[in-house]
Structure formats: structure tokens, C-alpha cells
Design an enzyme around this catalytic site. Structure first.
Site, PDB file in Angstrom:
ATOM      1  N   ASP A  16      31.308   8.547  -6.935  1.00  0.00           N
ATOM      2  CA  ASP A  16      31.846   7.985  -8.181  1.00  0.00           C
ATOM      3  C   ASP A  16      31.786   6.459  -8.230  1.00  0.00           C
ATOM      4  OD1 ASP A  16      32.445  10.601  -8.916  1.00  0.00           O
ATOM      5  OD2 ASP A  16      34.439  10.489  -8.042  1.00  0.00           O
ATOM      6  N   LYS A  19      26.920   5.445 -10.132  1.00  0.00           N
ATOM      7  CA  LYS A  19      25.470   5.646  -9.984  1.00  0.00           C
ATOM      8  C   LYS A  19      24.794   5.939 -11.323  1.00  0.00           C
ATOM      9  CE  LYS A  19      26.549   8.891  -7.045  1.00  0.00           C
ATOM     10  NZ  LYS A  19      27.987   8.627  -6.831  1.00  0.00           N
ATOM     11  N   GLY A  43      29.283  14.162 -11.017  1.00  0.00           N
ATOM     12  CA  GLY A  43      29.583  13.840 -12.415  1.00  0.00           C
ATOM     13  C   GLY A  43      29.182  12.400 -12.611  1.00  0.00           C
ATOM     14  N   HIS A  44      28.048  12.179 -13.269  1.00  0.00           N
ATOM     15  CA  HIS A  44      27.524  10.826 -13.450  1.00  0.00           C
ATOM     16  C   HIS A  44      27.712  10.415 -14.903  1.00  0.00           C
ATOM     17  CE1 HIS A  44      24.718  11.416  -9.713  1.00  0.00           C
ATOM     18  NE2 HIS A  44      26.005  11.482  -9.432  1.00  0.00           N
ATOM     19  N   GLN A 226      26.956  11.961  -4.968  1.00  0.00           N
ATOM     20  CA  GLN A 226      28.036  11.735  -3.989  1.00  0.00           C
ATOM     21  C   GLN A 226      27.878  10.340  -3.365  1.00  0.00           C
ATOM     22  OE1 GLN A 226      26.381  15.179  -3.679  1.00  0.00           O
ATOM     23  NE2 GLN A 226      27.791  15.432  -5.365  1.00  0.00           N
TER      24      GLN A 226
HETATM   25  P1  GDP Z   1      28.967   8.243 -10.466  1.00  0.00           P
HETATM   26  O1  GDP Z   1      29.355   9.622 -10.077  1.00  0.00           O
HETATM   27  O2  GDP Z   1      28.642   7.385  -9.297  1.00  0.00           O
HETATM   28  O3  GDP Z   1      27.883   8.212 -11.505  1.00  0.00           O
HETATM   29  O4  GDP Z   1      30.274   7.607 -11.124  1.00  0.00           O
HETATM   30  P2  GDP Z   1      31.281   8.330 -12.172  1.00  0.00           P
HETATM   31  O5  GDP Z   1      30.616   8.424 -13.489  1.00  0.00           O
HETATM   32  O6  GDP Z   1      31.829   9.574 -11.591  1.00  0.00           O
HETATM   33  O7  GDP Z   1      32.477   7.302 -12.154  1.00  0.00           O
HETATM   34  C1  GDP Z   1      32.325   5.989 -12.560  1.00  0.00           C
HETATM   35  C2  GDP Z   1      33.253   5.742 -13.750  1.00  0.00           C
HETATM   36  O8  GDP Z   1      33.396   4.359 -13.951  1.00  0.00           O
HETATM   37  C3  GDP Z   1      32.718   6.282 -15.053  1.00  0.00           C
HETATM   38  O9  GDP Z   1      33.801   6.655 -15.865  1.00  0.00           O
HETATM   39  C4  GDP Z   1      31.985   5.099 -15.655  1.00  0.00           C
HETATM   40  O10 GDP Z   1      31.911   5.146 -17.071  1.00  0.00           O
HETATM   41  C5  GDP Z   1      32.866   3.975 -15.208  1.00  0.00           C
HETATM   42  N1  GDP Z   1      32.190   2.694 -14.953  1.00  0.00           N
HETATM   43  C6  GDP Z   1      30.956   2.460 -14.449  1.00  0.00           C
HETATM   44  N2  GDP Z   1      30.770   1.140 -14.267  1.00  0.00           N
HETATM   45  C7  GDP Z   1      31.898   0.536 -14.648  1.00  0.00           C
HETATM   46  C8  GDP Z   1      32.349  -0.834 -14.663  1.00  0.00           C
HETATM   47  O11 GDP Z   1      31.658  -1.747 -14.251  1.00  0.00           O
HETATM   48  N3  GDP Z   1      33.623  -1.054 -15.127  1.00  0.00           N
HETATM   49  C9  GDP Z   1      34.425  -0.068 -15.568  1.00  0.00           C
HETATM   50  N4  GDP Z   1      35.635  -0.386 -15.997  1.00  0.00           N
HETATM   51  N5  GDP Z   1      34.045   1.220 -15.568  1.00  0.00           N
HETATM   52  C10 GDP Z   1      32.812   1.517 -15.104  1.00  0.00           C
HETATM   53  P1  IMO Z   2      29.344  12.021  -7.655  1.00  0.00           P
HETATM   54  O1  IMO Z   2      27.850  12.294  -7.593  1.00  0.00           O
HETATM   55  C1  IMO Z   2      33.207  12.240  -5.629  1.00  0.00           C
HETATM   56  C2  IMO Z   2      33.811  15.626  -2.915  1.00  0.00           C
HETATM   57  C3  IMO Z   2      34.832  16.683  -3.324  1.00  0.00           C
HETATM   58  C4  IMO Z   2      35.287  17.153  -1.952  1.00  0.00           C
HETATM   59  C5  IMO Z   2      34.005  17.093  -1.125  1.00  0.00           C
HETATM   60  C6  IMO Z   2      33.275  18.423  -0.989  1.00  0.00           C
HETATM   61  O2  IMO Z   2      29.904  12.144  -9.012  1.00  0.00           O
HETATM   62  O3  IMO Z   2      29.667  10.739  -6.975  1.00  0.00           O
HETATM   63  P2  IMO Z   2      31.845  19.903  -2.667  1.00  0.00           P
HETATM   64  O4  IMO Z   2      32.203  20.512  -3.982  1.00  0.00           O
HETATM   65  O5  IMO Z   2      30.678  18.971  -2.729  1.00  0.00           O
HETATM   66  O6  IMO Z   2      31.696  20.913  -1.571  1.00  0.00           O
HETATM   67  O7  IMO Z   2      33.142  19.020  -2.267  1.00  0.00           O
HETATM   68  O8  IMO Z   2      33.157  16.156  -1.778  1.00  0.00           O
HETATM   69  N1  IMO Z   2      32.764  15.369  -3.933  1.00  0.00           N
HETATM   70  C7  IMO Z   2      32.708  14.272  -4.683  1.00  0.00           C
HETATM   71  N2  IMO Z   2      33.568  13.223  -4.775  1.00  0.00           N
HETATM   72  N3  IMO Z   2      32.066  12.253  -6.346  1.00  0.00           N
HETATM   73  C8  IMO Z   2      31.179  13.267  -6.245  1.00  0.00           C
HETATM   74  O9  IMO Z   2      29.966  13.259  -6.841  1.00  0.00           O
HETATM   75  C9  IMO Z   2      31.512  14.367  -5.415  1.00  0.00           C
HETATM   76  N4  IMO Z   2      30.913  15.524  -5.096  1.00  0.00           N
HETATM   77  C10 IMO Z   2      31.676  16.123  -4.187  1.00  0.00           C
HETATM   78  O10 IMO Z   2      35.867  16.122  -4.077  1.00  0.00           O
HETATM   79  O11 IMO Z   2      36.180  16.207  -1.410  1.00  0.00           O
HETATM   80 MG    MG Z   3      30.963  10.969 -10.288  1.00  0.00          MG
END
Ligand code: GDP
Ligand code: IMO
Ligand code: MG
Length: 425
Positions: A16, A19, A43-44, A226
Site C-alpha cells: 500500500d 504503487k 488493491g492499487h 504487496q
Molecule cells: P498500492 O497498493 O501500493 O497501490 O497503494 P494503495 O492504493 O493500496 O494505497 C495508497 C493510498 O494512498 C491510496 O488511497 C492512494 O489514493 C493514496 N495516495 C497515493 N499517493 C498519495 C499521496 O502522495 N498522498 C496522499 N494523501 N494519498 C496518496
Molecule cells: P498491495 O498490492 C498490504 C497482507 C495481508 C496479510 C498478508 C497475507 O495493495 O500493496 P494474503 O491474502 O496475501 O495471503 O495476506 O499480506 N497483504 C497486503 N497488505 N497491501 C497488499 O497489497 C497486501 N496483500 C496482502 O494483509 O497480512
Molecule cells: Mg494496496
């Protein structure tokens, strides 16, 4: 720009990091975006022109004008969830069939894998991993134990193969004493519809395709899911996911040789978060942690769970940079710290025997973080458009990170929108 090599973009913390946003921002510089591991546990999130999208199995390069997007062999795919995700995108006018290619060697997450995921978690009791419940672990387990069902199997004797795998899973569930199959038939029906839907896509030998594209001068960005601390080998085992999230995962998850890896973009937040169970040395249980969560909207994109929040951990990051061979850093969500009086960064761990280390040890459960404090910049940077606008206190923080991590920061993200991105010269 094509250099005859692929670039890799991956998370350096516990996932998270942002990416999805950065892949979207960088896609105009590439011809192809290829996802190399993980599945619907990811979840991207992407935001642009007032719209917000969350992608799970589909690469984050689909919104930048017809670029080829590839789902590699290292990915695990749930046909029903994939169909849901793709149809949602179709509704908003994004037709994927012409641009999305799927590896025949990617493994399928069956409905019974998801039940097994729940059953294994239940069996672990208080030691549970806190998985996303998407069947990730059991699917990769079947892959490694040579029992998997692959995308390519849907074109060849599929019904029999499916039935045999399902029967085996049912035996395993029986042995685990699992009896909750509520709604299973409905899920299975939708899953089969998902398999039919999958047939409409280009199912390819993606290792040949990607290497041929590279040879013909095309540029490729490999997207990780991840983060490095969730890697099955180098992460905070056993509280990890079941794939190689590290840079080497791009080689095995796409079929590109290690000598074909160019830039490795490592993404980190200006602080740190984690979802699910497991050690997290810099976790904050106080109002500062709560403030980071509230300002940063730190709730899971897949499960909605509260993300655990803490300060940036440079011991952990230095480890990730080493394992991944990171060449450039990207710092996300610095805006979340815009209002803080003081900002901290962990620069060493104090071990149980009182000694200090800057090398990530085997156990990180009971290390005590040693912090360096920085005065906050106390400036709303979310509308900035270039680096010259950054306040001095912020520049000092960035400079310290670059020096400590011995890697340059090439992009700083100051908000969730595509536009809120500052490229560092
Ligand atoms: P990913 O899994 O690495 O793609 O990241 P996620 O989407 O799960 O989580 C990142 C969260 O931060 C999302 O809700 C994005 O919309 C948000 N986000 C990304 N870059 C920024 C930033 O620079 N500032 C803020 N406030 N939010 C951001
Ligand atoms: P993105 O790509 C954050 C965590 C789960 C759990 C562990 C194992 O959005 O960064 P799994 O379902 O993969 O067997 O769970 O890994 N986990 C993540 N945490 N971001 C993710 O993906 C994750 N994918 C799995 O919360 O601790
Ligand atoms: Mg994510």
C-alpha cells in the site's frame, strides 16, 4: 525510452505504498506494463480527473491510452473477481479486451482455495496471519506442490481438471473439520462464468511475448504487488504473503532474465503502514498514529481494515533496497505529514541485549526503534507544482533519507491525484 531492459516498480514496506498511482504516472514513458505476482489481495488505487479506481489483478497501466498491459505467469487469478473488476472498468468506458494479455501460466484461484484460506486461518487461531481471504496462500501452495490449475488449462479438458482439484480440496477441508460451505454453489457458478469471460481475452505465452517486445525496441515497466516486507523469503515471515514480492519476482513472474533488469523503482511512504498481523517495529499506538491514519485515510483498499501506522523505518528500508537492488526511490504521501510539529525516522534498532544495529535482524518482534527527530515543515504542499517550492525543513528531511539510504529520490508524491506528483531533477 527503451534500453533493452525492463524497469521494475515495487513496494519497499508492507504494501500500500502507492504503487498504483505511480505506475499510472509513469506509464506514458513505457509501451507495456506487466504485473508479475500477487493477485486480488492487492488493491492499487489511482485517481485522476475526479475519478478513483481500485485495481486488484489488472495492471495499473490501463488508463494511459491503449498501452499493452500484461498479467504475468507469477500472478494468481480468480476468474470471478477478475470478471467483476474488468466489467466495472468496461462500464466506465475502458475496454480491456484489446489491450490486456494474460499468461497461460498464471495460476487460477479456485473457490475452494478461498475456503482453504479461511480454514487455515481459523486453524491458526490467535497466530493467524490476517490474510485478505482471497485464497492466495492455498493457490501458491498448490502451484509449488505441483497441484495447480492454470489459465492455459481452461482450453484443455477443463471440467475434469477442475473436478479433480475440487475433490482434493474438499478432502483437505474435511481433514481440517471445515463445514461452512454457505453460498458455495452460487460462488462456483459465478466463478465458471468468470472462466467463460476469461476465454474472451488474449491468453498468451507472455514470457515469449515480453522478450520479443523487448527485442523489438519496446519499453516495459514491471509492476509489483504487496511490498518487500511481505515477501515469502525476506519478509516478516510467517506474517507475509505467499509470493516473491521482491525484484527477483519480476524475473520469475514474467520470464525476463536478471541481466534484463534496468531501473528498479522502490516506493515508500514518508511514514509506514501495515495491514494484518505481524511485527512492525515503528508502529504507533498513540494519537500520532491515529493522526497519520486519519489524515492519510489509512484503511485497506481491499478489505477496508484499519491500517496500522508508524514512523518511517530506515533500517527496514535499507534492507529492502539491498534485497531489491533499488536504483531510484519514490516517496509517497509526504503531504500526510504536512501539519506535524515533529517527524521521526528510525535509524537503528536496540536489541534485547542493549546493543544497537542498523542491519535488519532475523527477529524484529522485540527490537526497540531508535529515532532521529526532524522539525516538521508545517506547510500545505498539496498544490505545489515543482520542487523549488519545497520548504527548507522538507528538503532537509529528504536529503537525510537519501544520504542514509544511499539512493536518490526521483519522485515525491504530494497527494493521491495523478497531478500531485513532483519529479525531482
Ligand atoms: P498500492 O497498493 O501500493 O497501490 O497503494 P494503495 O492504493 O493500496 O494505497 C495508497 C493510498 O494512498 C491510496 O488511497 C492512494 O489514493 C493514496 N495516495 C497515493 N499517493 C498519495 C499521496 O502522495 N498522498 C496522499 N494523501 N494519498 C496518496
Ligand atoms: P498491495 O498490492 C498490504 C497482507 C495481508 C496479510 C498478508 C497475507 O495493495 O500493496 P494474503 O491474502 O496475501 O495471503 O495476506 O499480506 N497483504 C497486503 N497488505 N497491501 C497488499 O497489497 C497486501 N496483500 C496482502 O494483509 O497480512
Ligand atoms: Mg494496496
Amino acid at each position: 525510452m527503451n534500453t533493452g531492459k525492463v524497469d521494475v516498480l515495487l513496494g519497499l514496506q508492507w504494501g500500500d505504498e502507492g504503487k498504483g498511482k505511480v505506475v499510472d504516472v509513469l506509464t506514458p514513458h513505457y509501451d507495456v506494463v506487466a504485473r508479475f505476482q500477487g493477485g486480488p489481495n492487492a488493491g492499487h488505487t489511482l485517481e485522476f480527473q475526479g475519478h478513483k479506481y481500485v485495481l486488484r489483478s489488472i495492471p495499473s497501466g490501463i488508463f494511459q491510452g491503449g498501452k499493452t498491459n500484461s498479467i504475468g505467469n507469477g500472478v494468481v487469478l480468480a476468474p470471478d473477481l477478475f470478471m467483476e473488476e474488468a466489467k466495472e472498468l468496461e462500464k466506465s468506458g475502458h475496454d480491456l479486451k484489446s489491450i490486456l494479455h494474460i499468461s497461460k501460466k498464471a495460476h487460477l484461484i479456485m473457490p475452494t482455495h478461498r475456503i482453504l484460506d479461511r480454514a487455515y486461518e481459523a486453524a491458526k487461531g490467535k497466530d493467524k496471519v490476517g490474510t485478505t481471504g482471497k485464497g492466495i496462500g492455498p493457490t501458491y501452495t498448490d502451484k509449488v506442490s505441483r497441484n495447480g490449475l492454470r489459465v492455459g488449462d481452461i482450453t484443455n479438458g477443463f471440467s475434469d481438471k477442475y473436478a479433480a482439484h475440487k475433490a482434493r480440496h474438499m478432502q483437505m477441508l474435511k481433514a481440517l473439520g471445515w463445514s461452512d460451505f454457505e453460498g458455495f454453489e452460487e460462488v462456483e457458478q459465478k466463478w465458471m462464468q468468470g472462466v467463460e469471460y476469461l476465454r474472451q481475452f488474449q491468453l498468451v505465452d507472455s514470457e515469449h511475448e515480453l522478450n520479443n517486445l523487448l527485442r523489438s525496441g519496446k519499453s516495459i515497466l514491471c509492476e509489483g504487488a504487496q511490498g518487500t516486507m511481505l515477501d515469502v523469503d525476506f519478509g516478516s515471515y510467517p506474517f507475509v504473503t505467499s509470493s516473491n514480492t521482491i525484484c527477483a519476482g519480476a524475473c520469475t513472474g514474467l520470464g525476463v532474465g536478471p541481466n534484463k533488469i534496468g531501473n528498479v523503482f522502490g516506493i515508500m511512504k514518508a511514514y509506514c503502514t501495515r495491514v494484518g498481523a505481524g511485527p512492525f517495529p515503528t508502529e504507533l499506538f498513540d494519537e500520532t498514529g491515529a493522526a497519520i491514519r486519519n489524515i492519510g485515510h489509512e484503511y485497506g483498499a481491499v478489505t477496508g481494515r484499519e491500517r496500522r501506522c508508524g514512523w518511517i523505518d530506515l533500517v527496514q528500508l535499507r534492507y529492502s533496497i539491498m534485497i531489491d537492488g533499488v536504483t531510484k526511490l519514490i516517496m509517497m504521501k509526504s503531504d500526510v505529514l504536512d501539519s506535524f510539529e515533529t517527524i521521526k525516522a528510525c535509524v537503528a534498532y536496540k536489541l534485547k541485549d542493549g546493543s544497537l544495529t542498523t542491519e535488519l535482524p532475523y527477529e524484529i518482534d522485540d527490537v526497540e526503534p531508535v529515532y532521529k527527530e526532524f522539525p516538521g515543515w508545517k506547510t500545505d504542499m498539496t498544490k505545489f507544482t515543482h520542487q523549488e517550492q519545497f520548504p527548507e525543513a522538507f528538503n532537509n528531511y529528504v536529503k537525510f533519507l537519501e544520504d542514509y539510504l544511499e539512493t536518490p529520490i526521483c519522485i515525491i508524491s504530494i497527494g493521491p491525484d495523478r497531478e500531485q506528483t513532483i519529479v525531482i531533477k
